[in-house]
Scaffold this motif. Sequence first.
Motif, mmCIF file in Angstrom:
data_model
loop_
_atom_site.group_PDB
_atom_site.id
_atom_site.type_symbol
_atom_site.label_atom_id
_atom_site.label_comp_id
_atom_site.label_asym_id
_atom_site.label_seq_id
_atom_site.Cartn_x
_atom_site.Cartn_y
_atom_site.Cartn_z
ATOM 1 N N LEU A 195 0.807 -1.216 0.000
ATOM 2 C CA LEU A 195 0.000 0.000 0.000
ATOM 3 C C LEU A 195 0.843 1.269 0.000
ATOM 4 N N GLN A 196 2.116 1.149 0.326
ATOM 5 C CA GLN A 196 3.000 2.307 0.320
ATOM 6 C C GLN A 196 3.677 2.520 -1.030
ATOM 7 N N LEU A 197 3.375 1.673 -2.011
ATOM 8 C CA LEU A 197 3.931 1.862 -3.348
ATOM 9 C C LEU A 197 3.345 3.122 -3.982
ATOM 10 N N PRO A 198 4.028 3.695 -4.964
ATOM 11 C CA PRO A 198 3.528 4.921 -5.605
ATOM 12 C C PRO A 198 2.170 4.703 -6.269
ATOM 13 N N ALA A 199 1.449 5.784 -6.439
ATOM 14 C CA ALA A 199 0.107 5.717 -7.020
ATOM 15 C C ALA A 199 0.131 5.174 -8.441
ATOM 16 N N GLU A 200 1.200 5.448 -9.202
ATOM 17 C CA GLU A 200 1.240 4.955 -10.581
ATOM 18 C C GLU A 200 1.324 3.436 -10.640
ATOM 19 N N LYS A 201 1.791 2.801 -9.558
ATOM 20 C CA LYS A 201 1.806 1.341 -9.488
ATOM 21 C C LYS A 201 0.447 0.806 -9.042
ATOM 22 N N LEU A 202 -0.088 1.361 -7.964
ATOM 23 C CA LEU A 202 -1.334 0.842 -7.396
ATOM 24 C C LEU A 202 -2.546 1.157 -8.262
ATOM 25 N N SER A 203 -2.494 2.234 -9.003
ATOM 26 C CA SER A 203 -3.662 2.625 -9.796
ATOM 27 C C SER A 203 -3.926 1.682 -10.961
ATOM 28 N N CYS A 204 -2.986 0.785 -11.257
ATOM 29 C CA CYS A 204 -3.190 -0.188 -12.343
ATOM 30 C C CYS A 204 -3.928 -1.437 -11.871
ATOM 31 N N VAL A 205 -3.928 -1.692 -10.566
ATOM 32 C CA VAL A 205 -4.451 -2.951 -10.036
ATOM 33 C C VAL A 205 -5.971 -2.983 -10.154
ATOM 34 N N GLU A 206 -6.473 -3.999 -10.853
ATOM 35 C CA GLU A 206 -7.913 -4.199 -10.992
ATOM 36 C C GLU A 206 -8.402 -5.410 -10.203
ATOM 37 N N ASP A 207 -7.557 -6.414 -10.083
ATOM 38 C CA ASP A 207 -7.940 -7.669 -9.433
ATOM 39 C C ASP A 207 -6.860 -8.031 -8.426
ATOM 40 N N ARG A 238 -8.621 1.676 -9.581
ATOM 41 C CA ARG A 238 -9.240 0.789 -10.570
ATOM 42 C C ARG A 238 -9.606 -0.576 -9.991
ATOM 43 N N LEU A 239 -9.439 -0.744 -8.716
ATOM 44 C CA LEU A 239 -9.710 -2.041 -8.098
ATOM 45 C C LEU A 239 -11.196 -2.372 -8.182
ATOM 46 N N THR A 240 -11.512 -3.495 -8.812
ATOM 47 C CA THR A 240 -12.908 -3.923 -8.940
ATOM 48 C C THR A 240 -13.137 -5.331 -8.411
ATOM 49 N N SER A 241 -12.060 -6.061 -8.099
ATOM 50 C CA SER A 241 -12.202 -7.429 -7.601
ATOM 51 C C SER A 241 -11.236 -7.644 -6.448
ATOM 52 N N LEU A 242 -11.765 -8.121 -5.317
ATOM 53 C CA LEU A 242 -10.937 -8.352 -4.134
ATOM 54 C C LEU A 242 -11.267 -9.718 -3.555
ATOM 55 N N ARG A 243 -10.228 -10.530 -3.383
ATOM 56 C CA ARG A 243 -10.383 -11.871 -2.813
ATOM 57 C C ARG A 243 -9.395 -12.018 -1.663
ATOM 58 N N LEU A 244 -9.904 -12.392 -0.488
ATOM 59 C CA LEU A 244 -9.071 -12.594 0.691
ATOM 60 C C LEU A 244 -9.274 -14.019 1.182
ATOM 61 N N ASP A 245 -8.203 -14.795 1.165
ATOM 62 C CA ASP A 245 -8.252 -16.186 1.598
ATOM 63 C C ASP A 245 -7.252 -16.413 2.718
ATOM 64 N N GLN A 246 -7.435 -17.538 3.397
ATOM 65 C CA GLN A 246 -6.426 -18.008 4.330
ATOM 66 C C GLN A 246 -5.568 -19.034 3.607
ATOM 67 N N SER A 247 -4.285 -18.768 3.509
ATOM 68 C CA SER A 247 -3.416 -19.730 2.847
ATOM 69 C C SER A 247 -3.147 -20.928 3.738
ATOM 70 N N LEU A 248 -3.293 -20.744 5.046
ATOM 71 C CA LEU A 248 -3.112 -21.838 5.993
ATOM 72 C C LEU A 248 -4.322 -21.885 6.914
ATOM 73 N N ARG A 249 -5.103 -22.933 6.829
ATOM 74 C CA ARG A 249 -6.333 -22.998 7.602
ATOM 75 C C ARG A 249 -6.079 -23.028 9.104
ATOM 76 N N ARG A 250 -4.941 -23.588 9.527
ATOM 77 C CA ARG A 250 -4.708 -23.719 10.959
ATOM 78 C C ARG A 250 -3.892 -22.572 11.540
#
Length: 494
Positions: A195-207, A238-250
């Motif tokens: 989240l601390q990356l420059p806006a020109e990097k983060l503004s491209c992220v859609e998914d 431009r973020l339109t899709s967000l998925r948050l998972d647990q990579s380790l269930r335990r």
Amino acid sequence: MKYCGAKASNEKWSPSNAVHSPTGLLHYTTTAGTTYLYEKQPEPELGQSDVALAPINHLPDDVLCYIFTLHCREKIDAVRLPFNHSNVPPQVVISHVCSVWRHAILNFSSLWNDLEVFMDCAEDGDMLMKIVHDWLFRAGSLPCTLTLDFRVYDGTLGALKQDRWYSSIVKHLISQFRFRKLSTPWSSNHLAQFLQLPAEKLSCVEDLHICLINPPSLSNFGVLPSQAPLDSFKKLTRLTSLRLDQSLRRVFYGLVHSEDSVFVHVPWHQIRHIHLSIPTSVLLCFTILHGSSMVLETCSLVVAGCYGPWDEIQSLFHSPPILDPFLLWIKMPNLKALEIGSGDRSYRRIVSFSTLVDMQYFSNMKLEEFGYYKHSRTMDVGHLLTTFPSLKRVEVLAWNLLDNGTISQLGSGLIAPCLEELVIRCCDINIGKLLRMVKGRSALAKRDGWQKNGPTPFRYVKLYWEEILEDYYKESIEEINRYYDVQLIVEPWT
């Protein structure tokens, strides 16, 4: 800064020289801190003049690249690192045929901006990240798509956190490119760095797909709450899709509360696709749904029970299902897919069917996909399919009622005429009649051809059976899979 210089060569591909670098025959030299990438220059080959006269060597680069694109699309498997003789990507194979092909494909950026990698994080992490970097470097200025699957397990989590390449993955890899789609296992510290990356990097992220390995609370965010870069979410324009998972269930079962979660500050008003497999508090669910209601198209939530202030709110409604008190306040007219599951082991009632019916009426929804998990209340499948006739996919992994009359109507298309995929737990269901229904609906489509006014044939059916499957049922399943255009799977319910 890196440069790339192309030199003519005619080295042919062989497995022994294809497993080291994804960009093919690249040679690294360093001068005054600057790294130059050159193609290796092998010895001339016999018959080189005959090869030069081949018609394919006179095709323009754009025609060659179109052919290469078709070939690369045929390989549907993700790239697996490290490379071996059986999984060399087509881009690498093509780059080793001859200098003409190599020059064409190495300079065709769109064949290098999409990478899905499966790797063992415990082995050669630095080298593998170097390969990923060199691959994406070929994409030039194009926005990239990157999926990393580290195969992380409980036993390797501690070692992973101590690896230098993993702790600096945002700085040395993610920050170097512009990503349109990004999927990777991260800790909260990685998220803060991202989240601390420059806006020109983060503004491209859609998914954005994050597999979390620790709870996403402010206390684990790597900074003090007052210093957390919460406003940085605004850079994800431009973020339109967000998925948050647990990579380790335990690793963690902790609830994600609204009062201490950094995800409260996500620009939910622009998110059209939400998938949260982390147990989420009711108030945070309300924040998410209320913020995204007018644009939301697909939604998957794992809702936890009553905690904190919600106890008092729920008491005013005489203990209804957890989500009922506020779902009717929210209109979601564009919602096409909805999945709701319970986030605790008590399998509490999350939402009542009457509330879903009212949502359909007030929001004028046209659901195409519906999932229902870990609920204590029985779901009437016939009522569900009748209420939502536009459903194309249904997954009910909870107690359900599917009687013989509903099965017959489903087979003839009187209900759920658009249904293509069915995943269901078979509890007190006539599995013989259900199998005959799948066969009959598939046979009808195969015999007459699919008609616009007829029921859509099944493409995928998965049944969870609680008893030992008889041999004649197994024979029927094999027959359906062999002769009809449907994938039928029957597995034991665990």
